[in-house]
Structure formats: structure tokens, C-alpha cells
Design an enzyme around this catalytic site. Structure first.
Site, short mmCIF file in Angstrom:
data_model
loop_
_atom_site.label_atom_id
_atom_site.label_comp_id
_atom_site.label_asym_id
_atom_site.label_seq_id
_atom_site.Cartn_x
_atom_site.Cartn_y
_atom_site.Cartn_z
N LEU A 187 21.55 15.12 -8.40
CA LEU A 187 22.02 14.39 -7.22
C LEU A 187 21.59 15.20 -6.00
O LEU A 187 22.12 16.28 -5.73
CB LEU A 187 23.54 14.25 -7.25
CG LEU A 187 24.12 13.36 -8.35
CD1 LEU A 187 25.65 13.38 -8.31
CD2 LEU A 187 23.61 11.93 -8.23
N ILE A 188 20.62 14.70 -5.26
CA ILE A 188 20.04 15.46 -4.16
C ILE A 188 20.41 14.84 -2.83
O ILE A 188 20.35 13.61 -2.64
CB ILE A 188 18.50 15.56 -4.31
CG1 ILE A 188 17.94 16.60 -3.33
CG2 ILE A 188 17.82 14.21 -4.16
CD1 ILE A 188 16.55 17.08 -3.70
N LYS A 269 32.33 10.84 -4.21
CA LYS A 269 31.64 11.65 -5.21
C LYS A 269 31.65 10.96 -6.58
O LYS A 269 30.66 11.01 -7.32
CB LYS A 269 32.29 13.03 -5.31
CG LYS A 269 31.89 13.97 -4.19
CD LYS A 269 30.41 14.31 -4.27
CE LYS A 269 30.00 15.33 -3.22
NZ LYS A 269 30.52 16.67 -3.50
N CYS A 454 12.18 4.59 29.33
CA CYS A 454 12.25 5.25 30.63
C CYS A 454 11.12 4.66 31.49
O CYS A 454 10.36 3.82 31.00
CB CYS A 454 12.13 6.77 30.48
SG CYS A 454 10.53 7.31 29.87
#
Length: 497
Positions: A187-188, A269, A454
Site C-alpha cells: 500500500l503506497i 485504513k 493574471c
């Protein structure tokens, strides 16, 4: 007499001691895996080479020593390696002459020592005898012999009449060749912990595929793809790792709507574990790997880890369980992912005020009864899959900072001074000066795109790039206000309608 080889450079590779302690059949299997992994890495580096087995070691003969050394330094199963200065045939007298030719200038006015390693069964002289003979030839050029802490250490591996001279013995990564211990799912998140955990499993010989539960949109995904790509390119030689990217925003929305805030961290989790286990089932992975360290955050207490583990139907491996953060960051620096991981913000903290540090399985299971688990199933089914060795620079590059169309649901940010904003702005645009925008980033959500503008499109480009690096999906409108006025001729008047 110098031995000529097909390639100009030779590197001796010593196998990790754990491999040498295995039974003959197992050792042979491990050596075959190491040779295959190294060959694939060298081929991917685009260099010419031969790999030769010799006296329980390996030799890489190559045309590009620098690239070969780089590959070898990141191949698990290598205990140490040495670039060879010269190979000499002809016995002790030839070895003595060669040592003087090679090293007389190197030892001049320095302390030195000679160390000989005898290989094979043909031994005319002992190692100590050879060290005295060769070392004595160099004595006239040096300051003195120092066997304990020499400024120059000269070494040679001797097999019969052949001597392989070198001065460097470089530590390799050790461990086992990747692929001999089956497959695991990591699990990354892109942060320090999960990357380092994956590396430790690779070092022990496990192949790694990866599951990424995306909590914050496209920019976050690109950052994790890039980090995983670096990890795999550097360390996953001999494998074909995949990254499974799962959109977790609907899952978060479901748990927020149907569970109590104090349990969000634990339930999140558990949902991630369920996702990882489902992918593991698809590809036949044997274990789930996480970067959890005991007590590091609220979900990583013993009580909460026990509650989270309940949902996994395969073993959960936590290589970093006893590590502190300082050690983890140090390892990430060695692995080569620290600079990327430090840019990853904390996305998992859904409830920062009072997350539970203790939980019970029955309590959490009761909370989950109101959730719609088909949401998680659908997200897993629709996951995006990356083959990490097929990922290109274009795949992991951030989107161009410039954009010519405004995406649906994008938030438009006007970067003009307030007085100019009052004169004209795009309907619905929010006004942020450069300083105000950078100071207010934490207030902005990362789950939707931003378009900045901008007067000339230059300052907004710089700000959009900074936002991208901070994990936002942000763009600068190409052409600035001049182009926008053509697109929105009524400008601020639309605000009043």
C-alpha cells in the site's frame, strides 16, 4: 602477463553470505535468479557485457564500467563488488612486477597494506606469503606499511596463476535476489514510510506490486506514479511491477456520511486494506505490506492496528514497525526517493481534532454497517493500472502549467491586485494576490482543479507551478487577461446576474 578480455573492464561480484549458506540446490537457484536480474538490469542500461561465474563469484565484463557499477550497486543479492585494475597471469613473480607498475605512484609517501584472497584449490603460496612478497616490492616507494589503518589498501584475488588486482571493495545492498520469495502488495502513499517498506521487502527477495488509494486527485496521482517509478527503476531489477491507482474520494465521502468522525482514520485504513487484499487476490500476491511504524500516528497504535488487521485475509507485513522517523528518512535518502516524498502532503488525516487511539473490532464493525461497500468494489474495479517499466517521462510529468480551456468544476483564481480585480475579473473568480494564495493553500481543497490568471499569464504560471508541486491540480490560463476578455466579454458584469 596481462590477461586480455573481450571487454576493457572487469568487475568482481561477491554474493551475499546468506545465499552461500543455503543448501547446494537452493544456492544454485538463488544464483540463477541473481544472474537473471543483473542481466536484465545491464541490458536495460544499454551496455555490452558478459557475466561469467568464477570460483563461487560472478564477474561482469563490460564496455561501460560506470553504468555497470551503477546497476550492480542496486541489485539485491550482491554483498560487495570491486572494479578490477588489471588481471595478471604468470604466478608470483608476474604479480610482483604488476603490483609495482600499478601502484608505485599510488603509495608514494603514503602508508599502505596488501591483502590477498586465495581462491580455488591450486595454492602454491599462502595468502600471508604473497602479501609479504608483493608488499615488499612496494616498500621502497611508500612511507611505511600500516596493517591496521593504511592510507592505501591494495588487494588481489588469486586463483592459480591468475591475480585480479583492485583497490576498492564496495558494499552492495545484500539481501536476496528479487523474485525468490513470491509476490507482495504494498500500500503506497508516496510518503517516506511506504516506499521504504517496499524497499525492505524487495531486499528480502519479494516481488512488489503497488496499490495507491488516491485521496486527492490527479496531481497527487502523478506524484505517486513518479515516486513509484523512481523506486522501481532503481531497485526492482528483474521484475515487472504494476501500480494500481484507486480513486478513494467516493469511499471517503461514504465513510464521512455514515460513520462517526472519531473512527474515520481506522475505517479509512480498513478500506485501504480491503482494496489491497482485493488486488492481491487478483494477482496471487501472498502478503500485504504497509509502512506503518508503531505509534507514529493515531491509526498505528497497537489497539488500532489490531482492529485494522481484521479485514485482511492475507498476512500483513510491517517492515518498519520499530523504526523511528529519522531512520526512515535516512533510508529514503539512500533509496533515492526522499526529495520526492518530502513534497507529499498528509492526506490521510480526515479528523485532526480527536482521532481515536483505541478501538475495538466490534465497535468498528458496527460503525461500518451503515456504509455502502459497493462503492469500494466499484472503485477497485475501475482502478487505473500502470506497468512501471512502461511508464514514460510524459506519463509522470506534471500537466503543462498552461491551459487554454477551463475544465468543468474548476475554481478560477484571479491573481491581480485587488484594485484591478474590482475593475475587471472573470465571473465567479476569487481574488488572491501571490502572497495571499501561498499563505492560504491549506484552506484549498485538493480534489478539484484550479485555473489561475493574471494580466500577462506569467505570474499565474509561477503560482500554478508551485501549487502543482504542493500536490494541487493547478494551471495558468494561457494568454492572460487579454485572451480571457475575448472569452468573457462581459467580465464582472456576469457576477451581478
Amino acid at each position: 602477463m596481462e590477461v586480455s578480455t573481450r571487454y576493457p573492464h572487469v568487475i568482481i561480484i561477491r554474493l551475499a553470505p546468506e545465499m552461500m549458506l543455503k543448501a547446494p540446490a537452493t544456492r544454485k537457484k538463488f544464483q540463477k535468479a541473481l544472474r537473471s536480474n543483473m542481466q536484465e538490469g545491464l541490458e536495460r542500461a544499454g551496455i555490452e557485457f558478459d557475466i561469467i561465474g568464477h570460483e563461487g563469484r560472478m564477474q561482469v565484463h563490460t564496455s561501460d564500467q560506470e553504468k555497470a557499477l551503477d546497476v550492480i550497486s542496486r541489485t539485491f543479492g550482491v554483498a560487495s563488488y570491486s572494479p578490477i585494475d588489471k588481471i595478471i597471469d604468470g604466478g608470483l613473480e608476474a604479480h610482483k612486477e604488476a603490483a609495482v607498475e600499478l601502484y608505485k605512484e599510488l603509495v608514494t609517501d603514503k602508508t599502505y597494506a596488501v591483502r590477498i584472497k586465495r581462491l580455488g584449490n591450486k595454492k602454491k603460496f599462502t595468502s600471508v606469503e604473497m602479501e609479504r612478497h608483493i608488499g615488499g616490492c612496494l616498500r621502497p616507494f611508500a612511507k611505511k606499511v600500516d596493517l591496521d589503518n593504511p592510507e592505501v589498501m591494495i588487494k588481489a584475488d588469486v586463483a592459480g596463476d591468475l591475480a585480479y588486482f583492485y583497490t576498492q571493495k564496495i558494499a552492495g545492498p545484500g539481501g536476496f535476489p528479487i523474485g525468490i520469495q513470491g509476490n507482495a502488495i504494498t500500500l503506497i502513499s508516496g510518503g517516506f514510510d511506504s516506499v521504504v517498506a517496499a524497499w525492505y521487502l524487495m531486499k528480502r527477495g519479494a516481488m512488489n506490486d503497488f496499490v495507491f488509494c488516491n485521496l486527492a486527485g490527479g496531481a497527487y496521482e502523478r506524484m505517486v506514479v513518479e515516486i513509484t517509478k523512481v523506486l522501481c527503476d532503481r531497485w526492482a531489477t528483474g521484475t515487472r511491477p504494476k501500480l494500481y491507482c484507486i480513486d478513494f474520494e467516493p469511499v471517503i465521502n461514504d465513510l464521512r456520511a455514515n460513520t462517526a468522525p472519531e473512527w474515520w482514520q481506522v475505517i479509512l485504513k480498513r478500506q485501504m486494506y480491503r482494496a489491497g487484499c482485493e488486488i492481491a487476490k487478483r494477482i496471487g500476491a501472498d502478503a500485504l505490506v504497509t509502512g506503518e511504524a508503531l505509534g507514529q500516528v493515531s491509526s498505528q497504535t497497537l489497539s488500532n492496528l489490531n482492529t485494522i488487521d481484521e479485514v485482511s485475509d492475507i498476512p500483513v507485513l510491517r517492515p518498519l514497525i520499530g523504526f523511528d522517523k529519522e531512520q526512515i528518512i535516512k533510508d529514503a535518502r539512500m533509496i533515492g526517493t526522499d526529495k520526492l516524498s518530502e513534497k507529499i502532503p498528509e492526506y490521510c488525516a480526515l479528523n485532526k481534532r480527536r482521532p481515536a487511539v483505541k478501538s475495538g473490532r466490534n465497535t468498528i464493525a458496527k460503525q461500518e454497517t451503515k456504509m455502502d461497500f459497493s462503492v469500494l468494489t466499484d472503485m477497485v474495479e475501475g482502478c487505473k493500472i500502470y506497468d512501471m517499466f512502461d511508464v514514460t517521462d510524459e506519463d509522470i510529468a506534471q500537466h503543462s502549467v498552461f491551459i487554454e480551456e477551463i475544465p468543468e468544476k474548476a475554481i478560477i483564481i484571479d491573481c491581480q491586485p485587488e484594485s484591478l480585480y474590482d475593475d475587471w475579473h472573470v465571473a465567479g473568480a476569487k481574488n488572491y494576490t501571490a502572497g495571499k494564495l501561498m499563505n492560504s493553500l491549506r484552506e484549498l481543497k485538493k480534489t478539484q482543479p484550479y485555473v489561475l490568471y493574471c494580466p500577462f499569464g506569467t505570474q499565474s504560471a509561477v503560482l500554478a507551478e508551485r501549487m502543482q508541486k504542493a500536490g494541487y491540480e493547478a494551471y495558468s490560463y494561457k494568454g492572460g487577461i487579454k485572451q480571457l476578455k475575448r472569452m468573457f466579454p462581459n467580465g464582472a458584469e456576469l457576477d451581478e446576474e
